[in-house]
Design an enzyme around this catalytic site. Structure first.
Site, mmCIF file in Angstrom:
data_model
loop_
_atom_site.group_PDB
_atom_site.id
_atom_site.type_symbol
_atom_site.label_atom_id
_atom_site.label_comp_id
_atom_site.label_asym_id
_atom_site.label_seq_id
_atom_site.Cartn_x
_atom_site.Cartn_y
_atom_site.Cartn_z
ATOM 1 N N LYS A 21 43.233 48.596 43.446
ATOM 2 C CA LYS A 21 41.679 48.428 44.315
ATOM 3 C C LYS A 21 41.766 46.721 44.334
ATOM 4 O O LYS A 21 41.723 46.497 45.650
ATOM 5 C CB LYS A 21 40.672 49.084 43.748
ATOM 6 C CG LYS A 21 39.344 48.708 44.420
ATOM 7 C CD LYS A 21 38.354 49.841 43.777
ATOM 8 C CE LYS A 21 37.697 49.468 42.527
ATOM 9 N NZ LYS A 21 36.636 48.475 42.739
ATOM 10 N N ARG A 26 42.299 42.038 48.017
ATOM 11 C CA ARG A 26 42.757 40.446 48.276
ATOM 12 C C ARG A 26 43.688 40.365 49.179
ATOM 13 O O ARG A 26 43.690 39.495 49.916
ATOM 14 C CB ARG A 26 43.154 40.077 46.740
ATOM 15 C CG ARG A 26 41.839 39.716 45.955
ATOM 16 C CD ARG A 26 42.467 39.582 44.435
ATOM 17 N NE ARG A 26 41.422 39.034 43.373
ATOM 18 C CZ ARG A 26 40.371 39.915 43.167
ATOM 19 N NH1 ARG A 26 40.364 41.199 43.354
ATOM 20 N NH2 ARG A 26 39.395 39.471 42.268
ATOM 21 N N GLN A 168 35.353 38.254 40.231
ATOM 22 C CA GLN A 168 34.730 38.317 41.725
ATOM 23 C C GLN A 168 34.113 36.965 41.918
ATOM 24 O O GLN A 168 33.847 36.440 43.146
ATOM 25 C CB GLN A 168 33.608 39.861 41.896
ATOM 26 C CG GLN A 168 34.215 40.820 41.695
ATOM 27 C CD GLN A 168 33.458 41.999 41.771
ATOM 28 O OE1 GLN A 168 32.101 41.820 41.765
ATOM 29 N NE2 GLN A 168 33.925 43.139 42.029
ATOM 30 N N ASP A 313 37.012 47.459 33.131
ATOM 31 C CA ASP A 313 36.680 48.664 33.978
ATOM 32 C C ASP A 313 37.236 49.923 33.139
ATOM 33 O O ASP A 313 36.945 51.109 33.602
ATOM 34 C CB ASP A 313 37.596 48.620 35.330
ATOM 35 C CG ASP A 313 36.828 47.637 36.360
ATOM 36 O OD1 ASP A 313 35.612 47.337 36.081
ATOM 37 O OD2 ASP A 313 37.536 47.254 37.321
ATOM 38 N N LYS A 340 27.505 46.942 36.759
ATOM 39 C CA LYS A 340 28.554 47.569 37.530
ATOM 40 C C LYS A 340 27.930 48.421 38.499
ATOM 41 O O LYS A 340 26.837 48.359 38.860
ATOM 42 C CB LYS A 340 29.563 48.170 36.427
ATOM 43 C CG LYS A 340 30.185 47.384 35.721
ATOM 44 C CD LYS A 340 31.070 46.213 36.510
ATOM 45 C CE LYS A 340 31.714 45.314 35.870
ATOM 46 N NZ LYS A 340 32.588 44.144 36.622
#
Ligand code: S3P
Length: 428
Positions: A21, A26, A168, A313, A340
């Protein structure tokens, strides 16, 4: 939709994890601001990376998508056009934060919106540095979507020590920096995932315990064919599933092995897992390997907080593994989980308690009193519309004595649309 998960005797088979993902987002974003036509192989069909493509199309970028193969006709840094409607980032924090860096840097007048979950996540962390650099970006109550972006009088470079170990945030600042004449220097003391600097060939150097990364207008977006590897974060569900089921044999092909992403492998190895890493190689600029998972007698660990950013994650499914490990495991330094798609400490605490696990939620982590013989109670598990909660609960439920239910199970499509089919395929 509610998904029913039946207990499994074991798990056997070969899977190809979905495309990564983070790298899908990106590759599309960088291809869009290059001056070239780029091909992206193995682009994710999941909802989040598809939100990125849709936003880029709204900004006038020409995109041709044939299944997993995407061709992007780069508009260049000056070629994005004002959209006629708000850019809809859906559930995707990466889309909103990284694209905000680009549109604010370019000074494209637009607004950005998201679903209820994304609209409740703080954007203050990107608004502050982008504003300091001269970008014009504002949000509801100074912190939340909708975001409004307006033209500016020039982007100033700055040295920015990252206040949070967040890829991020790092990426948003570096992307805004691509529009400034002077260099922007981001200093990270705890290293987060490095896909942005890798794919953009940004200059970096060691700095204290971490590194300093630079971006400016003089960085040329490299012309390249992107190949997206399998998503390690999706693979992590099978690393845990294979470890906790007697007789399991799961093979995962072409899984991303970027060192800044795979701390969960280190954690599972410390717990005594049997995970073989085979055929290491490169796909594009990223390392990949095939993984073979067989069961193990897991033991409890105290998770080193310095590993948290590189398994952020994967922590929910690692919590599941810890329920089946001998002894008390502890996770700390993971307060970011509260920011999150949902508050993942609170959501996992609810899921694990419904299963009858012995756990204590703390401010920045969890204590898990594990037991190799633990049999989760059949239960109804709320996913809170968070893909990783639904998948972690499903892996937990496979060790139950009878059928459980996962609520709002369709949310797995955010990162792993094939998850339920893959679970069926290898269940025995
Ligand atoms: C991501 C970074 C992480 C991660 C998210 C994807 C990325 O977020 O949780 O799923 O692609 O950069 P933070 O940077 O906020 O930690």
């Amino acid at each position: 939709m509610t998904e029913y998960v039946a207990p499994v005797k074991t798990l056997k088979g070969k899977l190809v994890p979905p495309p990564d993902k983070s790298i899908s987002h990106r590759s599309a974003l960088f291809a869009a601001i290059s001056n070239e036509k780029s091909l992206i192989k193995n682009y994710s069909q999941a909802a989040d990376p598809q939100s990125t493509l849709a936003c880029l199309q709204q900004l006038g970028v020409v995109i041709d998508q044939q299944d997993n193969q995407v061709t992007i006709y780069g508009a260049g840094r000056e070629g994005l056009t004002e959209p006629t409607a708000p850019l809809d980032c859906g559930n995707s924090g990466t889309t909103m934060r990284l694209l905000a860096g680009i549109v604010a840097g370019a000074g494209v007048e637009c607004s950005m919106v998201g679903d209820a979950s994304l609209s409740a996540r703080t954007m203050k962390r990107i608004i502050a540095p982008i504003t300091e650099m001269g970008g014009h970006i504002s949000g509801r109550d100074g912190a939340y979507a909708p975001l409004n972006i307006r033209p500016h009088k020039g982007i100033r470079g700055m040295r920015y020590p990252l206040p949070i170990a967040s890829a991020q945030l790092k990426s948003a600042v570096l992307l805004t920096g691509l529009f400034g004449e002077e260099p922007t220097e981001v200093v990270e003391s705890v290293l987060s995932r490095d896909h942005t600097e890798r794919l953009l060939d940004l200059k970096s150097e060691p700095y204290g315990t971490g590194k300093l990364i630079r971006s400016s207008r003089s960085d040329v977006i490299p012309a390249q064919t992107y190949t997206v590897p399998g998503d390690f974060s999706a693979a992590a569900f099978w690393l845990v599933a294979g470890s906790i089921h007697e007789g399991a044999e799961i093979e995962l092909e072409s899984t991303g092995m970027n060192p800044s992403r795979i701390a969960a492998l280190e954690v599972l190895n410390q717990m005594g897992a049997n995970i073989a890493v085979e055929n290491p190689r490169s796909e594009g600029k990223e390392p990949v390997a095939d993984l073979k998972i067989t069961p193990a007698e897991l033991k409890a660990i105290k998770l080193d907080p310095s590993l948290v950013p590189n398994c952020i994650d994967e922590l929910p499914v690692l919590m599941v593994a810890m329920c089946f490990a001998d002894g008390t495991s502890s996770i700390s330094g993971a307060e970011e989980l509260r920011h999150k798609e949902t508050d993942r400490l609170s959501a996992m605490s609810e899921i694990l308690k419904r299963a009858g696990a012995s756990i204590e939620e703390t401010e920045d982590g969890m204590l898990i009193h594990g037991n190799p013989g633990f049999t989760p109670k059949p239960a109804t598990y709320p996913s809170r519309h968070d893909h990783r909660m639904a998948m972690a609960a499903a892996i937990l439920a496979t060790r139950s004595a009878s059928r459980s239910q996962i609520e709002d199970a369709e949310c797995t499509a955010i990162s792993y649309p094939e998850f339920w089919a893959h679970l069926n395929q290898i269940s025995r």
